[in-house]
Design a protein around this motif. Structure first.
Motif, PDB file in Angstrom:
ATOM      1  N   LEU A 191      92.624  56.592  57.308  1.00 56.14           N
ATOM      2  CA  LEU A 191      93.024  56.305  55.916  1.00 56.14           C
ATOM      3  C   LEU A 191      93.287  54.817  55.712  1.00 56.14           C
ATOM      4  CD1 LEU A 191      95.482  59.109  54.723  1.00 56.14           C
ATOM      5  CD2 LEU A 191      93.454  58.293  53.513  1.00 56.14           C
ATOM      6  N   ALA A 192      93.969  54.207  56.666  1.00 56.05           N
ATOM      7  CA  ALA A 192      94.311  52.790  56.537  1.00 56.05           C
ATOM      8  C   ALA A 192      93.077  51.903  56.624  1.00 56.05           C
ATOM      9  CB  ALA A 192      95.315  52.391  57.617  1.00 56.05           C
ATOM     10  N   LEU A 193      92.093  52.295  57.406  1.00 55.31           N
ATOM     11  CA  LEU A 193      90.907  51.467  57.625  1.00 55.31           C
ATOM     12  C   LEU A 193      89.899  51.557  56.487  1.00 55.31           C
ATOM     13  CD1 LEU A 193      90.227  52.131  61.415  1.00 55.31           C
ATOM     14  CD2 LEU A 193      91.249  50.096  60.387  1.00 55.31           C
ATOM     15  N   ARG A 194      89.939  52.637  55.726  1.00 54.11           N
ATOM     16  CA  ARG A 194      88.938  52.835  54.686  1.00 54.11           C
ATOM     17  C   ARG A 194      89.123  51.843  53.539  1.00 54.11           C
ATOM     18  NH1 ARG A 194      88.112  53.654  49.122  1.00 54.11           N
ATOM     19  NH2 ARG A 194      85.925  54.250  48.943  1.00 54.11           N
ATOM     20  N   ARG A 195      88.038  51.153  53.209  1.00 56.37           N
ATOM     21  CA  ARG A 195      87.988  50.241  52.068  1.00 56.37           C
ATOM     22  C   ARG A 195      86.688  50.488  51.307  1.00 56.37           C
ATOM     23  NH1 ARG A 195      92.063  48.997  54.525  1.00 56.37           N
ATOM     24  NH2 ARG A 195      93.145  46.986  54.616  1.00 56.37           N
ATOM     25  N   PRO A 196      86.657  50.201  50.023  1.00 55.42           N
ATOM     26  CA  PRO A 196      85.380  50.323  49.295  1.00 55.42           C
ATOM     27  C   PRO A 196      84.318  49.429  49.932  1.00 55.42           C
ATOM     28  CG  PRO A 196      87.203  50.091  47.754  1.00 55.42           C
ATOM     29  CD  PRO A 196      87.765  49.838  49.126  1.00 55.42           C
ATOM     30  N   GLY A 197      83.226  50.020  50.347  1.00 53.58           N
ATOM     31  CA  GLY A 197      82.156  49.269  50.985  1.00 53.58           C
ATOM     32  C   GLY A 197      82.353  49.056  52.472  1.00 53.58           C
ATOM     33  N   HIS A 198      83.491  49.385  52.995  1.00 55.63           N
ATOM     34  CA  HIS A 198      83.782  49.251  54.430  1.00 55.63           C
ATOM     35  C   HIS A 198      84.357  50.586  54.930  1.00 55.63           C
ATOM     36  CE1 HIS A 198      83.797  45.088  52.930  1.00 55.63           C
ATOM     37  NE2 HIS A 198      83.350  44.766  54.126  1.00 55.63           N
ATOM     38  N   TRP A 199      83.465  51.512  55.179  1.00 53.82           N
ATOM     39  CA  TRP A 199      83.880  52.876  55.480  1.00 53.82           C
ATOM     40  C   TRP A 199      83.540  53.315  56.905  1.00 53.82           C
ATOM     41  CZ3 TRP A 199      79.359  55.062  56.896  1.00 53.82           C
ATOM     42  CH2 TRP A 199      78.181  54.543  56.343  1.00 53.82           C
ATOM     43  N   LEU A 200      82.673  52.571  57.597  1.00 52.83           N
ATOM     44  CA  LEU A 200      82.205  53.018  58.913  1.00 52.83           C
ATOM     45  C   LEU A 200      83.342  53.218  59.916  1.00 52.83           C
ATOM     46  CD1 LEU A 200      79.797  53.803  60.626  1.00 52.83           C
ATOM     47  CD2 LEU A 200      79.468  51.393  61.210  1.00 52.83           C
ATOM     48  N   PRO A 201      84.289  52.277  60.059  1.00 53.62           N
ATOM     49  CA  PRO A 201      85.402  52.524  60.996  1.00 53.62           C
ATOM     50  C   PRO A 201      86.210  53.763  60.632  1.00 53.62           C
ATOM     51  CG  PRO A 201      85.296  50.205  60.390  1.00 53.62           C
ATOM     52  CD  PRO A 201      84.368  50.922  59.482  1.00 53.62           C
ATOM     53  N   ALA A 202      86.404  53.968  59.337  1.00 53.38           N
ATOM     54  CA  ALA A 202      87.167  55.146  58.905  1.00 53.38           C
ATOM     55  C   ALA A 202      86.447  56.437  59.272  1.00 53.38           C
ATOM     56  CB  ALA A 202      87.408  55.084  57.392  1.00 53.38           C
ATOM     57  N   VAL A 203      85.136  56.465  59.100  1.00 58.26           N
ATOM     58  CA  VAL A 203      84.348  57.654  59.447  1.00 58.26           C
ATOM     59  C   VAL A 203      84.385  57.891  60.955  1.00 58.26           C
ATOM     60  CG1 VAL A 203      82.022  58.622  59.515  1.00 58.26           C
ATOM     61  CG2 VAL A 203      82.840  57.506  57.438  1.00 58.26           C
ATOM     62  N   ALA A 204      84.240  56.817  61.730  1.00 48.07           N
ATOM     63  CA  ALA A 204      84.245  56.953  63.193  1.00 48.07           C
ATOM     64  C   ALA A 204      85.575  57.497  63.692  1.00 48.07           C
ATOM     65  CB  ALA A 204      83.954  55.599  63.831  1.00 48.07           C
ATOM     66  N   VAL A 205      86.673  56.993  63.141  1.00 49.21           N
ATOM     67  CA  VAL A 205      87.997  57.470  63.555  1.00 49.21           C
ATOM     68  C   VAL A 205      88.205  58.904  63.075  1.00 49.21           C
ATOM     69  CG1 VAL A 205      90.472  57.084  63.351  1.00 49.21           C
ATOM     70  CG2 VAL A 205      88.937  55.141  63.634  1.00 49.21           C
ATOM     71  N   GLY A 206      87.745  59.216  61.874  1.00 45.59           N
ATOM     72  CA  GLY A 206      87.851  60.583  61.376  1.00 45.59           C
ATOM     73  C   GLY A 206      87.087  61.568  62.235  1.00 45.59           C
ATOM     74  N   LEU A 207      85.895  61.161  62.689  1.00 50.41           N
ATOM     75  CA  LEU A 207      85.114  62.010  63.594  1.00 50.41           C
ATOM     76  C   LEU A 207      85.857  62.225  64.907  1.00 50.41           C
ATOM     77  CD1 LEU A 207      82.547  63.501  64.461  1.00 50.41           C
ATOM     78  CD2 LEU A 207      81.553  61.277  65.076  1.00 50.41           C
ATOM     79  N   SER A 208      86.497  61.179  65.403  1.00 49.95           N
ATOM     80  CA  SER A 208      87.284  61.311  66.641  1.00 49.95           C
ATOM     81  C   SER A 208      88.396  62.334  66.468  1.00 49.95           C
ATOM     82  CB  SER A 208      87.875  59.948  67.022  1.00 49.95           C
ATOM     83  OG  SER A 208      86.858  58.996  67.254  1.00 49.95           O
ATOM     84  N   ALA A 209      89.036  62.319  65.297  1.00 47.04           N
ATOM     85  CA  ALA A 209      90.095  63.293  65.033  1.00 47.04           C
ATOM     86  C   ALA A 209      89.546  64.714  65.051  1.00 47.04           C
ATOM     87  CB  ALA A 209      90.763  62.992  63.689  1.00 47.04           C
ATOM     88  N   MET A 210      88.364  64.926  64.456  1.00 48.81           N
ATOM     89  CA  MET A 210      87.764  66.264  64.442  1.00 48.81           C
ATOM     90  C   MET A 210      87.401  66.729  65.844  1.00 48.81           C
ATOM     91  SD  MET A 210      85.305  66.578  61.085  1.00 48.81           S
ATOM     92  CE  MET A 210      84.238  65.179  61.485  1.00 48.81           C
ATOM     93  N   LEU A 211      86.939  65.813  66.682  1.00 46.49           N
ATOM     94  CA  LEU A 211      86.526  66.196  68.035  1.00 46.49           C
ATOM     95  C   LEU A 211      87.714  66.516  68.930  1.00 46.49           C
ATOM     96  CD1 LEU A 211      83.624  63.666  68.663  1.00 46.49           C
ATOM     97  CD2 LEU A 211      83.475  66.060  67.952  1.00 46.49           C
ATOM     98  N   ILE A 212      88.910  66.154  68.477  1.00 48.65           N
ATOM     99  CA  ILE A 212      90.129  66.517  69.208  1.00 48.65           C
ATOM    100  C   ILE A 212      90.760  67.764  68.621  1.00 48.65           C
ATOM    101  CG2 ILE A 212      92.506  65.784  69.693  1.00 48.65           C
ATOM    102  CD1 ILE A 212      91.456  62.970  70.069  1.00 48.65           C
TER     103      ILE A 212
END
Length: 381
Positions: A191-212
């Motif tokens: 949530l903290a990393l997500r910015r308009p136009g800068h979403w890749l880190p947020a998606v990567a961290v979100g995917l990590s959360a799902m895989l755990i």
């Protein structure tokens, strides 16, 4: 007619309630009071209990009675120890859950192997340091995210302390094997990393959360919907790609579980606790620094924190608020009293809303008290 706006106290740029019509402000105050009363239902809500009561188990005589002292914490520690000893994850997980009289069906009663395999292949000290690094990274990311919204160091420092209070359980190294202890901070960091136009880190961290922890899918789905509604096509596709990767992993997980289970393995009793909103409030308070307060006071503080998220005028605020509401609904409807750790998915930054509640409540009260009238004077010449 709109009311006058007061000078910002803690939040720059004003809150959603700044300058709102007085009639709407009065209705809003009534709704806030009703919501706080709903939060107080946590006082009479049933408290959490371990998945297996050691005392009751010791006196049980049924042939399928669980071993004395069996808990989820012991279950996950035993699985990690077995994998560290060289055994395959799914064989260890199935045997451990079977001997502890845990269900093995449906397949998602067995956790994804990600966390156990990582912890089994790292020294325990390194695992604890990684969890600490994740928590510290989450704190720093939110301080950086909140800095432009704060009027000075005092509210910014208060916000940082509130993130620490939200990570109260996560900072306890004894819970390092709990999946939610990792997934919750990962969601907060995303949530903290997500910015308009800068979403890749947020998606990567979100995917990590799902895989755990599979229930992090709820967070990723919400972020996908927000990206789509805001017309962020690439971001929407990014979140959907994360979901697709998770779906493939989950399908492989389901197949692996089917290979180690049999017709006599226990089936879950289901998730239909229907404990109510007060149960979520109670779990969220005991899973954060609010645990040191009396339940009635902790419930009111948590309610004001949620109000604060509503008050903050920023793109991340509605996302966070919907995430909190979605997990609150999930826990209220489906969690049983032994699923007490589900609340850890929301607690890391929930209390940050208190810094916005200061200005939000001030603005709403000021609007409700505004009794200015427009007087029309007719001049006769």
């Amino acid at each position: 007619m709109k009311t006058r706006r007061g000078a910002p106290l803690w939040v720059t740029g004003g809150t959603r309630f700044a300058g709102m019509p007085s009639a709407q402000a009065r209705i809003g105050l009534v709704l806030v009071l009703v919501f706080l009363v709903a939060c107080l239902s946590a006082i009479v809500s049933p408290g959490p209990r371990p998945s297996v009561d050691g005392g009751a188990a010791s006196t049980a005589v049924a042939p399928d009675a669980p071993p004395p002292g069996q808990t989820d914490l012991l279950l996950y520690e035993t699985i990690v120890a077995g994998v560290r000893g060289g055994s395959p994850y799914y064989a260890v997980a199935a045997e451990t859950q079977r001997s502890g009289h845990y269900p093995l069906k449906p397949f998602f009663t067995v956790r994804l192997p990600t966390l156990a395999v990582v912890e089994a292949n790292l020294p325990p000290l390194v695992v604890k340091l990684l969890l600490l690094a994740l928590c510290v990274g989450t704190i720093l990311a939110w301080v950086a995210r909140l800095r432009p919204a704060m009027t000075g160091l005092v509210p910014l420092g208060a916000a940082g302390l509130l993130v620490i209070a939200g990570l109260y359980v996560n900072l306890d190294a004894s819970f390092v094997v709990f999946h939610e202890v990792w997934a919750g901070p990962l969601i907060a960091l995303s949530l903290a990393l997500r910015r308009p136009g800068h979403w890749l880190p947020a998606v990567a961290v979100g995917l990590s959360a799902m895989l755990i922890r599979e229930t992090a899918l709820l967070y990723v789905a919400i972020m996908t919907v927000f990206a789509w509604l805001e017309g962020e096509r690439r971001e929407t596709l990014g979140w959907l790609a994360g979901i697709a990767i998770f779906a493939a992993v989950l399908a492989a997980h389901a197949h692996a579980v089917s290979l180690v289970t049999g017709p006599l393995d226990r089936v879950s009793q289901g998730w239909s606790g229907l404990e109510g909103f007060g149960f979520y409030v109670r779990l969220a308070t005991i899973s954060s620094g609010l645990d040191i307060l009396p339940q009635w006071l902790a419930s009111l503080v948590l309610g004001m924190a949620l109000f604060g998220w509503l008050a903050w005028r920023d793109a991340v605020a509605p996302r966070a608020l919907v995430v909190f509401a979605a997990y609150a609904a999930l826990i209220s409807l489906f969690a049983r009293s032994d699923n007490f750790y589900w609340a850890l998915m929301t607690t890391p930054v929930l209390l940050v809303g208190l810094v916005f509640a200061v200005d939000g409540l001030r603005d709403m009260i000021a609007a409700a008290r505004d009794t200015r009238r427009i007087t029309v004077t007719r001049v006769i010449r």
